[in-house]
Scaffold this motif. Sequence first.
Motif, PDB file in Angstrom:
ATOM      1  N   TRP A 136      58.102  33.604  56.525  1.00  0.00           N
ATOM      2  CA  TRP A 136      58.359  34.165  55.197  1.00  0.00           C
ATOM      3  C   TRP A 136      57.360  33.624  54.178  1.00  0.00           C
ATOM      4  O   TRP A 136      57.032  32.441  54.204  1.00  0.00           O
ATOM      5  N   THR A 137      56.946  34.472  53.273  1.00  0.00           N
ATOM      6  CA  THR A 137      56.070  34.034  52.187  1.00  0.00           C
ATOM      7  C   THR A 137      56.719  34.370  50.848  1.00  0.00           C
ATOM      8  O   THR A 137      57.228  35.483  50.650  1.00  0.00           O
ATOM      9  N   GLY A 138      56.696  33.379  49.971  1.00  0.00           N
ATOM     10  CA  GLY A 138      57.282  33.585  48.651  1.00  0.00           C
ATOM     11  C   GLY A 138      57.042  32.369  47.785  1.00  0.00           C
ATOM     12  O   GLY A 138      56.085  31.618  48.000  1.00  0.00           O
ATOM     13  N   VAL A 139      57.940  32.162  46.833  1.00  0.00           N
ATOM     14  CA  VAL A 139      57.778  31.032  45.914  1.00  0.00           C
ATOM     15  C   VAL A 139      59.081  30.241  45.902  1.00  0.00           C
ATOM     16  O   VAL A 139      60.171  30.818  45.981  1.00  0.00           O
ATOM     17  N   TYR A 140      58.954  28.905  45.853  1.00  0.00           N
ATOM     18  CA  TYR A 140      60.143  28.084  45.658  1.00  0.00           C
ATOM     19  C   TYR A 140      60.720  28.383  44.278  1.00  0.00           C
ATOM     20  O   TYR A 140      59.970  28.438  43.286  1.00  0.00           O
ATOM     21  N   TRP A 150      58.722  37.651  49.422  1.00  0.00           N
ATOM     22  CA  TRP A 150      58.253  39.034  49.444  1.00  0.00           C
ATOM     23  C   TRP A 150      57.461  39.337  50.724  1.00  0.00           C
ATOM     24  O   TRP A 150      57.173  40.484  51.010  1.00  0.00           O
ATOM     25  N   GLY A 151      57.103  38.296  51.467  1.00  0.00           N
ATOM     26  CA  GLY A 151      56.308  38.474  52.682  1.00  0.00           C
ATOM     27  C   GLY A 151      57.115  38.149  53.932  1.00  0.00           C
ATOM     28  O   GLY A 151      57.882  37.190  53.950  1.00  0.00           O
ATOM     29  N   ALA A 158      54.667  43.047  53.748  1.00  0.00           N
ATOM     30  CA  ALA A 158      55.796  43.115  52.822  1.00  0.00           C
ATOM     31  C   ALA A 158      57.105  43.103  53.582  1.00  0.00           C
ATOM     32  O   ALA A 158      57.175  43.557  54.724  1.00  0.00           O
ATOM     33  N   LEU A 159      58.153  42.600  52.953  1.00  0.00           N
ATOM     34  CA  LEU A 159      59.488  42.676  53.533  1.00  0.00           C
ATOM     35  C   LEU A 159      59.777  44.100  53.954  1.00  0.00           C
ATOM     36  O   LEU A 159      59.362  45.049  53.282  1.00  0.00           O
TER      37      LEU A 159
END
Lengths: 390, 440
Positions: free
Chosen positions: B188-192, B236-237, B242-243
Amino acid sequence: MLKLEAYKKVIVSATVAASVAVLAVGCVEDVKPENTSSTKSAKVAIDGGSVYPVVNGKTGPYYAPEQKLAHHLNYGRVPNAAELAAWDTDLQPVSELSPEGHGIPEGQGSVEDGEELYDAKCVMCHGDFGSGGGGYPALSKGNAEEMHKTLTNNRWKDPEAPGPVRVFGSYWPEVTTLWWYIRDGMPHPFSDSLTDDEVYALTAYILNINEMSIDGEEVDDDYVLTREKFLKIVMPNVDGFEPNIRGANALPGVRAYFANAKNFGAQNLNQGAVRCMHDCQKATAQVKHIKFGGIKDFTPPMSTVRDLPAKKAEKLDVKKTYTAACAMCHDSYLAPGAPEWSGYTANGMDEVYAKGMKGTEGGMPAKGGTDLSDADFKTMADYLVSGKVK
Amino acid sequence: MAKKELQEEKTLARRDFFKKTAAASVTALAGTSLFAHESAGAGDPAIMNHTKWGQAWGDPVDKFHYGQPSPYEHNNVRRATSLLSSGNFRASIAVTPIHESEGIITPNGLFFSRSHGGTAYVNPNEYRLMIHGLVEKPIVLTLAQLKRYPSVTRTHFIECPANGGQEWRGPQFNSVQFAKGFMASAEWTGVYIKTILEDLGLKPEAQWMLAEGSDNSKMGRTVPVDKVLDDAMLVWGQNGEALRPEQGYPVRLLLPGWEGNLCVKWLRRLEFSQEPWYCKEETSRYTDLKPTGKAIQHFYANEVNSTVTSPSPEIPWTDVKEGDIVEIEGLAWSGMGTITGVDISFDGGKNYVEAQLKGLVLPKSWTRWSYMYKIPKNFQENGKQIILASRAMDDAGYIQPTIDQEVSVMGVEAVYHRNAVETWEVTESGKVNHVEIRSV
């Protein structure tokens, strides 16, 4: 402005509950934790699990550069009052800290209006008097206080015994949950379509079929539910949940609860559990097989064959489509060939087709939620009305 | 021989081959070797004959602008069942074929799919995320603005806490896909969220965060700030793209290791508060009723768990024979930490030996384990059919309970968070049956 440091202190101050003495029963073996080169902290997370703080630029196995930003990023913008009002519509229950709850709107509705609405928009899925139906939850199984007593029923030792009844009246701890979900999530195919007064009316009706009282007054057939009365509702199972999450200082209690494996049926080697390697079972241990072949109606059917897929049949299978897409509601309401259809066909089938394709307020989703072609949908509608496959 | 005759012979042989293969793939399941004809000296037709794909142009490189699995893989799919068909399959689940899964990543198209009001198709251009409540500065972000925050990439499983929840009172599914496939794993890719909060400033009285979806059910859950300030992410990744819509496109909450239901999809709003919310899916469901009549609410983490994935009822040992050395493989996972070891039993959990972990061992992630096993006569040890069982441990000290241990505290009405040791009986013919071992 940066308040995170204070929080981090709170979190890491939560320690494991005093570790329980290891009971040397049976076969205790050396526990050899492998792969513990991780940077797991000695602290315990709120869920009772491990914490991996950033140590030497890594969290667990991941590199995690912690760049101290010189100034704020300032992405996005502050929402205006209208935007906040549009989305900040959640409800929170009445509590010691909030005697009026949060977000509970003005409005009112009667049991009588609620029943009418229910029969128009809800009964096809939730059944008569909230009794439930194919695949949709029951809303009542009788008197709330009586149903509440069933929560200690457990079919552990007697699989044939009656189980616990978990419906709104017997199980839900707060009534705000019902109001909020009806407004935002119901009717299931047409959510966000009811007025606040309609939601009060439906809430009143659901309290009525659960035979509940508010402030000592029975929610009878003539009852009118107002916001003021709503605030006084106390659910039978209000104290039925653990750990406690209420109050201004709830989190330490939650942390303590999950720090003790015994509370949630877990086994922890640091709290006296045993990693048994030999002769670990009682003499009474039995192998239980799946009864009656088990559940097998998988879609698509189970297969691991590596062949080329069969060409899809283009032809509509009326009966199959009915079972898959329509039966859940229509078996109990306007079944194929049901006489009640006469109330809908007076203006001819074109009107039935049009309504069905668009969806109806009565809970019928557009094309029944299928992706059928118009022609195939009409064939299905013909079948529903006539009960005959052409 | 004339060229034409040669060609005809070849064509005939190929037809013959296809017939044989079709027959062989059936008999293989019944235990006959696919290669029986080798001893006859004719040679394996798969070697001896030219192939269709080896003698003609394949597809042009631009046939699929988004690649597809081989058509031969059409049975490696998510599946649903009418037992779990609530809301005309709009408040329902389709589960991951873990008997076919490789490694510790699930392809996006096979990631289990669960929704409470159907899969929403959010227009990313109209996507907004609002963060407000007990923060110094409330904000609303577009998708592009959200993606400007410094990103992190993590491998985590997501598991529905009802994974195995249909079997508290006895085994029901003779299938590892349905018995244990209410889960999948991705990078998964995103932000904390804590990174965003560094910017917004969280007020000290905040204890809880509401995460709310924009879907038809407005799926919402209450999250304690401990998790928000530890490893909670807005992602979002998914596996480098993309999800998928089924996973909450364009943005979902990811609470590593916690109930899949808490990882709210189609996320539109985070609100911080001193008091919790009592959303529908954290009281009416996703609560564990104990024999005391009290139910556990806010049961966050999916506890340490494991299963054998090979062999399975779906892909059994009907093609192996006495003396063969085979790899028993499985998955172990814990939402509370990192897997430290897996034990394997051949007598349903009476005696255990250590299995081997393999590949990457990451926190709150699927972990592969393996054991090389010599097939005994009739699949029996000490005169009894072998019953495979696996038992995992994590670095928080948790070890999977036996069914008896778990049931003695939780009873059989809890529905969720069942992580007792799973058992798989191998019959004399090499078929695999899901069974349970109980003393009560």
